[in-house]
Design a protein around this motif. Sequence first.
Motif, short mmCIF file in Angstrom:
data_model
loop_
_atom_site.label_atom_id
_atom_site.label_comp_id
_atom_site.label_asym_id
_atom_site.label_seq_id
_atom_site.Cartn_x
_atom_site.Cartn_y
_atom_site.Cartn_z
N GLU A 114 -4.26 -12.77 -12.57
CA GLU A 114 -5.42 -11.78 -12.12
C GLU A 114 -5.01 -11.27 -10.55
O GLU A 114 -5.07 -10.00 -10.59
CB GLU A 114 -6.71 -12.44 -12.13
CG GLU A 114 -7.76 -11.30 -11.69
CD GLU A 114 -8.16 -10.40 -12.86
OE1 GLU A 114 -8.57 -9.43 -12.66
OE2 GLU A 114 -7.78 -10.70 -14.10
N ASP A 115 -4.64 -11.99 -9.76
CA ASP A 115 -4.51 -11.38 -8.29
C ASP A 115 -3.17 -10.65 -8.39
O ASP A 115 -3.24 -9.47 -7.82
CB ASP A 115 -4.23 -12.32 -7.17
CG ASP A 115 -3.13 -13.44 -7.41
OD1 ASP A 115 -2.90 -13.89 -8.57
OD2 ASP A 115 -2.85 -13.83 -6.36
N GLU A 116 -2.28 -10.81 -9.15
CA GLU A 116 -0.80 -10.13 -9.08
C GLU A 116 -1.19 -8.71 -10.18
O GLU A 116 -0.78 -7.88 -9.77
CB GLU A 116 0.17 -10.84 -9.85
CG GLU A 116 0.91 -11.84 -8.98
CD GLU A 116 1.87 -12.70 -9.40
OE1 GLU A 116 2.48 -12.26 -10.54
OE2 GLU A 116 2.18 -13.53 -8.94
N ARG A 118 -4.04 -7.07 -10.18
CA ARG A 118 -4.71 -6.37 -9.42
C ARG A 118 -3.76 -5.54 -8.45
O ARG A 118 -3.98 -4.20 -8.39
CB ARG A 118 -5.84 -6.66 -8.71
CG ARG A 118 -7.13 -6.89 -9.19
CD ARG A 118 -8.32 -7.53 -8.31
NE ARG A 118 -8.12 -8.74 -7.50
CZ ARG A 118 -8.33 -9.83 -7.96
NH1 ARG A 118 -8.98 -10.25 -9.30
NH2 ARG A 118 -7.87 -11.02 -7.32
#
Length: 178
Positions: A114-116, A118
């Motif tokens: 998820e962080d990547e 975004r």
Amino acid sequence: MSAIADAVGGSKATMWAHFGSKEELFSAVVDSMVAQFALDIEDVLTSQSFSVPALRRFCLRFVDCLLRESAARLFRLIMGEGERFPELGEVFWTRGPAKMVGHVTDFYATRFPEDEARALAQITITTIVGYRSQALMDPCPRPPGDAERFIDNFIAFLKLDGAHGEAPDDQAGPSQPA
């Protein structure tokens, strides 16, 4: 409101009967434009898992949509009037770009954490919007195939190793989920 009523062939009284404020009118116009924009690119993102070919199709469609005259006019309006009327920028952001960031993040999240996802969404959208800004400001028309070359170079720069099915390289690009 007078200029808008004149342009659409109605009266200010009719406009005020449908829209209680300029913000409501602007929101309706933005919603309409965003709905059309979404129809034009939705099929590329929805029900798609990440792949480099799907990313390329999305990027090319996004560039095409952003360079349409109606999108260019809206962009110029927001940039020109956003400081005097910050509510216009807020309405535009929440109804358009913020939703696009969510869709692109969801697309990347089918392959990346998820962080990547975004971060990749932000980089992708910012890059394409930057291309659009340059294209609108450049007094010389873009040569045929320029957008395709730009998108291909952008995707190559991301170094999405493993996205084609090969083993990821620990030195390049975002990590791949285990």
